[in-house]
Design an enzyme around this catalytic site. Structure first.
Site, PDB file in Angstrom:
ATOM      1  CG  HIS A   1      -2.186  -0.811   0.942  1.00  0.00           C
ATOM      2  ND1 HIS A   1      -2.221  -2.166   1.175  1.00  0.00           N
ATOM      3  CD2 HIS A   1      -3.402  -0.492   0.441  1.00  0.00           C
ATOM      4  CE1 HIS A   1      -3.419  -2.624   0.844  1.00  0.00           C
ATOM      5  NE2 HIS A   1      -4.147  -1.633   0.391  1.00  0.00           N
ATOM      6  N   GLY A   2       2.056   1.204   0.473  1.00  0.00           N
ATOM      7  CA  GLY A   2       2.848   2.423   0.455  1.00  0.00           C
ATOM      8  C   GLY A   2       4.197   2.261   1.115  1.00  0.00           C
TER       9      GLY A   2
END
Lengths: 113, 470
Positions: free
Chosen positions: B318-319
């Site tokens: 996700h990041g």
């Protein structure tokens, strides 16, 4: 072919085509948003005392670009710099107070001296 | 360009859809899909379209090599190159930043010059799944470069998923199935997604933004919970809305995608939540990481380790930030705890849902949304301080953001979420109906939705989907 399906497709097509159709039929409205150009963003007009141009550019940046609300911060920062530059260096503190008073009217301010 | 943009809705989509319907089923359909998708990606990401072409070439040739040579080393090399590209663009700055750039200013400047291309996590995972499926013999390597490129670049799923596997859409890309019923259902599904995005997600976004922008001193118990709940609503309606629009768009071209959401907030446990949330990602990790690691076949300890690896990877996917790493660990820890306490059994209890599931998920979203760990800690501290001075007051900026429209959207969305699993909104029902009365119900829904959405979309400001940054 089912009539309801055709009608659904027609409604959806009308939804997609309506703005372009309106533009083709009636032309652009004078209130339509104008995209901010690079020329405007680098224009010296951003640094003049009258903030009308800065306001216009900031408004269009907010509503029609990914910059969003950051445009307002940039505009405030420019306002501050323009007002400071209008005064002699010795008047810097008074200029800062003027900007703060404009932002927070009614609050007592002192120039720190 | 996002699906709720005026440029997409009123310029790109009408032209693409019209040509797509005309060319559907002809030999020109795949080249047309490819060209229109590349234009879409170029419009969104400029010259990063070249990176997409590199990814297409890598996976096309890689899969052919895997099929011909059938060597583990070839699969590993293709997966490794995919991961390398992803890591370079997504994790270089994070990895170098975590070691303080070794004190080197040029290294810092180099890392900050790397710009994350939109959708890279999605199209990289899509490529990896294709190559592995070819290796496993679940699908044959596609011979037509144009058709494979059309699948890989297909614009509805290109930049924010769902992660579509080739084996699921191979048949549709070769022989797209389109009739008036499918087109009308696709249009209705698209409108469901657009309503979720512009009527709910965008309406509550201001409340979440105002709350998360507060300084630590200004954050109160009320504003912290309000912001956390608003963000929990926003991320669900934003992302599931995008998935609905992607599924609807693909249907209008005669391509069927798998579902990506199944009432995730109807769950009562975190285990169940992950069976319902972003299903194309969770099943991707299950099939290409958890099971190859041994899944639950090598004893309980190894199962827990595997689960933690999968959720760590989910967080990192996700990041590139410590908040995402910890978000993954946080969910993994609850999954393991539930396995220990419930033995992996499915539990559906309203009481459990309210007192356990919602607080855990909401706190998880705070971690997901927070800029850094200290901001997360401050937000959670405010959430557990109901007796602090001014705990029940709302700071001015949050009150300002809580407009009548935002309040209505929050209440409506909360009601929909609380009733999830027992009730389906009329629009969602209408999008998937059959039978004559159902078709007229769908027509009525689309007519109402286009009227309302036009009012909201035309004067809107730029509002990207949350999952674009992944």
């Amino acid at each position: 072919m089912k009539l309801a399906n055709l009608a659904t497709a027609a409604v959806f097509a009308a939804f997609l085509a309506a703005p372009i159709g309106s533009l083709a039929l009636f032309g652009p409205h004078e209130m339509a948003e104008k995209v901010v150009t690079k020329k405007e963003l680098t224009s010296a007009g951003l640094f003049v005392a009258d903030d009308e141009f800065r306001n216009d550019v900031a408004r269009r940046l907010v509503s029609n670009s990914p910059v969003g609300m950051d445009a307002i911060s940039a505009k405030n920062s420019l306002d501050f710099k323009v007002r400071v530059h209008q005064h002699a260096p010795g008047d810097f503190r008074r200029a800062r107070v003027a900007v703060l008073q404009a932002r927070f009217p009614g609050r007592p301010m002192h120039d720190g001296s | 360009m996002v699906f709720s943009d005026q440029a997409f809705l009123y310029l790109y989509l009408p032209v693409t859809l019209l040509l797509g319907v005309i060319l559907n089923g002809t030999r020109l359909f795949p080249p047309f899909i490819l060209l229109s998708s590349l234009i879409f990606f170029y419009w969104s990401s400029g010259l990063y379209v070249l990176l997409l072409l590199v990814s297409i070439a890598l996976n096309y040739t890689g899969a052919l090599a895997v099929e011909r040579l059938h060597r583990k080393s070839v699969v590993a090399a293709v997966i490794g190159l995919n991961v390398l590209i992803l890591c370079y663009y997504k994790y270089t700055a994070f990895l170098l930043g975590s070691v303080g750039f070794f004190g080197s200013e040029p290294l810092k400047a180099f890392a900050s010059s790397i710009i994350l291309p939109i959708g890279i996590s999605f199209f990289t995972f899509q490529g990896i799944s294709y190559v592995i499926d070819v290796w496993r013999g679940e699908v044959k390597a596609e011979r037509s470069l144009v058709l494979f490129a059309a699948y890989k670049a297909f614009f509805p799923q290109l930049i924010a998923g769902p992660i579509v596997r080739y084996k699921d859409v191979e048949k549709d890309f070769h022989h797209p199935q389109l009739d008036t019923d499918i087109f009308a259902a696709g249009a209705a599904r698209f409108m469901v997604g657009l309503c979720k995005k512009v009527l709910i997600a965008d309406s509550v976004a201001g409340v979440a933004d105002a709350s998360f922008a507060l300084s630590r001193a200004d954050q109160t118990f009320a504003s912290a919970w309000l912001g956390a709940i608003a963000y929990s609503i926003q991320i669900y309606f934003d992302f599931s809305g995008y998935s609905d629009m992607a599924i609807g768009l693909a249907m209008m071209f005669g391509i069927r995608f798998r579902e990506n959401f199944n009432h995730p907030y109807a769950a009562a446990t975190i285990t169940e939540f992950w069976r319902r949330w972003h299903m194309s990602l969770s099943t991707w990790f299950r099939d290409y990481l958890y099971i190859p690691l041994g899944g639950n076949r090598a004893g309980p300890v190894r199962t827990y380790v595997n689960l933690m690896i999968v959720f760590l990877a989910t967080g990192v996917w996700h990041g590139a930030a410590w908040t995402f790493v910890l978000w993954g660990i946080y969910h993994g820890a609850f999954l393991i705890a539930e396995r220990l306490l419930l033995g992996g059994k499915a539990v559906f209890s309203q009481a459990l849902r309210l007192v356990y599931f919602f607080p855990v998920v909401i706190v998880g979203w705070v971690l997901f949304r927070a800029n850094d760990m200290s901001a997360f800690a401050a937000h959670v501290r405010a959430m557990v301080s109901p007796l602090a001075d001014g705990a029940w007051t709302l700071p001015g900026t949050v009150t300002l953001a809580l407009s009548p429209q935002a309040t209505t959207a929050m209440l409506f969305a909360s009601l929909l979420i609380l009733m999830q699993g027992q009730f389906r909104p009329a629009g969602v029902v209408a999008a998937g109906v059959s039978g004559e009365i159902g078709r007229y119900a769908r027509l009525a829904f689309v007519a109402a939705a286009v009227t309302v959405c036009t009012i909201y979309v035309v004067p809107q400001s730029f509002s990207p989907f949350l999952y674009f940054r992944f």
